[in-house]
Enzyme design. Sequence first.
Site, PDB file in Angstrom:
ATOM      1  N   GLY A   1       0.828  -1.169   0.084  1.00  0.00           N
ATOM      2  CA  GLY A   1       0.079  -0.086   0.073  1.00  0.00           C
ATOM      3  C   GLY A   1       0.955   1.199  -0.026  1.00  0.00           C
TER       4      GLY A   1
ATOM      5  N   ASN B   1      -8.024   4.524   8.712  1.00  0.00           N
ATOM      6  CA  ASN B   1      -7.292   3.701   9.323  1.00  0.00           C
ATOM      7  C   ASN B   1      -7.565   3.564  10.912  1.00  0.00           C
ATOM      8  OD1 ASN B   1      -5.625   6.018   8.652  1.00  0.00           O
ATOM      9  ND2 ASN B   1      -4.126   4.694   9.659  1.00  0.00           N
TER      10      ASN B   1
ATOM     11  N   HIS C   1      -2.113  -7.296   2.429  1.00  0.00           N
ATOM     12  CA  HIS C   1      -1.980  -7.974   3.981  1.00  0.00           C
ATOM     13  C   HIS C   1      -3.418  -7.456   4.837  1.00  0.00           C
ATOM     14  CE1 HIS C   1      -0.048  -4.755   6.400  1.00  0.00           C
ATOM     15  NE2 HIS C   1       0.342  -4.120   5.358  1.00  0.00           N
TER      16      HIS C   1
ATOM     17  N   CYS D   1       1.741   2.068  12.062  1.00  0.00           N
ATOM     18  CA  CYS D   1       3.022   2.610  11.611  1.00  0.00           C
ATOM     19  C   CYS D   1       3.668   3.760  12.664  1.00  0.00           C
ATOM     20  CB  CYS D   1       2.815   3.300  10.101  1.00  0.00           C
ATOM     21  SG  CYS D   1       2.075   1.909   9.169  1.00  0.00           S
TER      22      CYS D   1
END
Lengths: 368, 368
Positions: B69, B144, B194, B317
């Site tokens: 991504g 997200n 994923h 992240c």
Amino acid sequence: MIYFDHNATTPIDERVVEAMLPYLKTFYGNPSSLYRAGRIVRSAIDTAREQVAALVDAPPSQIIFTSGGTEANNLALRAVPTGLKIAVSVIEHPSIIEPAIKNRKNECASIAVDENGLVSFDALEKLVQASDSPALVSIMLANNESGVIQDIVGVASFLKAKQIKLHTDAVQAVGKIPVSFSQLGVDLMSLSSHKIYGPKGSGALVIDKEVVLEPMLVGGGQERDWRSGTENVASIVGFGKAAELALQELELRTEHLLALRNKLERGLKEIPGLLIFSEQVERLPNTVFIGIQGVDGEMLLMQLDQKNIAVSSGSACASAGAKASPVLTAMGVDRQLAKSAIRISLGKDNTEEEVNEFNKVLKSIVKR
Amino acid sequence: MIYFDHNATTPIDERVVEAMLPYLKTFYGNPSSLYRAGRIVRSAIDTAREQVAALVDAPPSQIIFTSGGTEANNLALRAVPTGLKIAVSVIEHPSIIEPAIKNRKNECASIAVDENGLVSFDALEKLVQASDSPALVSIMLANNESGVIQDIVGVASFLKAKQIKLHTDAVQAVGKIPVSFSQLGVDLMSLSSHKIYGPKGSGALVIDKEVVLEPMLVGGGQERDWRSGTENVASIVGFGKAAELALQELELRTEHLLALRNKLERGLKEIPGLLIFSEQVERLPNTVFIGIQGVDGEMLLMQLDQKNIAVSSGSACASAGAKASPVLTAMGVDRQLAKSAIRISLGKDNTEEEVNEFNKVLKSIVKR
């Protein structure tokens, strides 16, 4: 199938697949996550980093994992600030030549090779003596087509005196000959997993502490901000295992390959009009690049394929085109002979029987 | 372990691993090779391309496989010629925000969101009406952290009239809600394997026929020259299989997730001082983003980890940093509450029992 195209890609070692499976099936955490499932995976990446570092005799902290050799090569060129010059040899892989030429930040010069495919020290010297000498030179350690091994130690010490950085694409050399990042004296070095019996999708750029790179993939901060994006864990773990095995078995593999290559070449020499390119200089123990007068390489490849034998008519990446090998062109080989070229690249699991069979089949095809 | 962090990464579906194994063990050819072993692998990539295309209702020819991504997002921004402007929402993933800001080719503007995390149409309108309107806008389909779903159809039709291109990061949305590239009306869209029970190391950028990109990885010519580098075959095959399953099971998964989420939220609401962010707007069926007055999110995450429960204190992240969620900051949530935030993201294989257990454990931790 007789697979003689290991410079294009290698079968994954069974032990590598075994090492990867837990990271496909059980340990699926995101390595950036703080909880246990993340930390387990983070630690597996650290182990792989140590394994890859050990193979090339570099500190683990200087390994940047990438998606493969192409990304490592592209990234290496980003060590050159805007406006400064890059110089690359004419026989580099397209993943060096194309970004060197296409990028609008840097001018690009090319370095010629001699008739054996060795980088010309004269050309290098001239380039370096010029007023606009390059900031970075990129010369591969061993060529993907001819297997010719360059004198990187010599180039590195020459360039170091001029404070010019050196990148070497070691994708084809690693796992076939001993490679030491520190002893070579280079500043940057590219590696690929799938050329050493590891999985596709992983590679690395090894960088000296002094090197400053402009990252290519950004946002996320992985690989200490050198390369963002969720780590391809299973593939990195496989790369690590493949590196460990390559180090352990290097001597064994080299001996085996050299014995096979000698046998292969003895057979080849019985074919009239056949020439082994770069035979007089140091080459990888697994690679034999040949031309046969009056034969079409592409056609030969197809005929061998029908006999279940896989070889390449040049670098795999360029296979789709019908152009003569740029490596041979650079060596001054005439176009007709260059178009007859096929590359045989042996692997650790090839056998004497396969070499004998290959020699027999090739002889019979060429005779017709 | 109770794994409630599916927006960070998902366990690979067993059926996906099964689909991948032959490409790790048997079919190892380089897809660029002309002989049979290469063609078999090439055809597996084509199948995966069709599977991914089907999931997002796009022509297979418009799928570019990437390493994930992050690469897809970074690449998407390269659809903007030098000198033109990019505008991105303030709640984009770092792999959009960072390259938008850092790249020296384009100016970058940001688009605010309201208190619910929805992109402000007022801000968008103002930006577009300005004399230096952007050439490309990037707004994610679903966030997200909060799970908030944006009105991409509305944004797309508004921008189309002004001939401004639209990229949407659909990494979190795909597999959780129906996503149609053509019906959304976007020009570019990012996907990740994923996040949909596929392997790490694969993603895709979907592009409209009219889009011209400057490739990022060059040399080799794979993916019709949009993305060079030997294809990560096993991972691409796994991505394809995961896409096929996601399409087949979408309704089932969505229903299941929604039922779990409702149960989860009923339990959460019994905790005093707990707030569900963006509760009033349309969100992904699997995501619940909460804040708890007087609690430290990072600490809570660790305590849950000790009870073998995995959740996130923000995007994976950014987990390594102790900063407050930029998404919540953008929504005007006060800093103290933002630092208490944890994200619970459910997956297709989570169970009612896990939700019950989670609610029980959370309640007991917060009570202390």
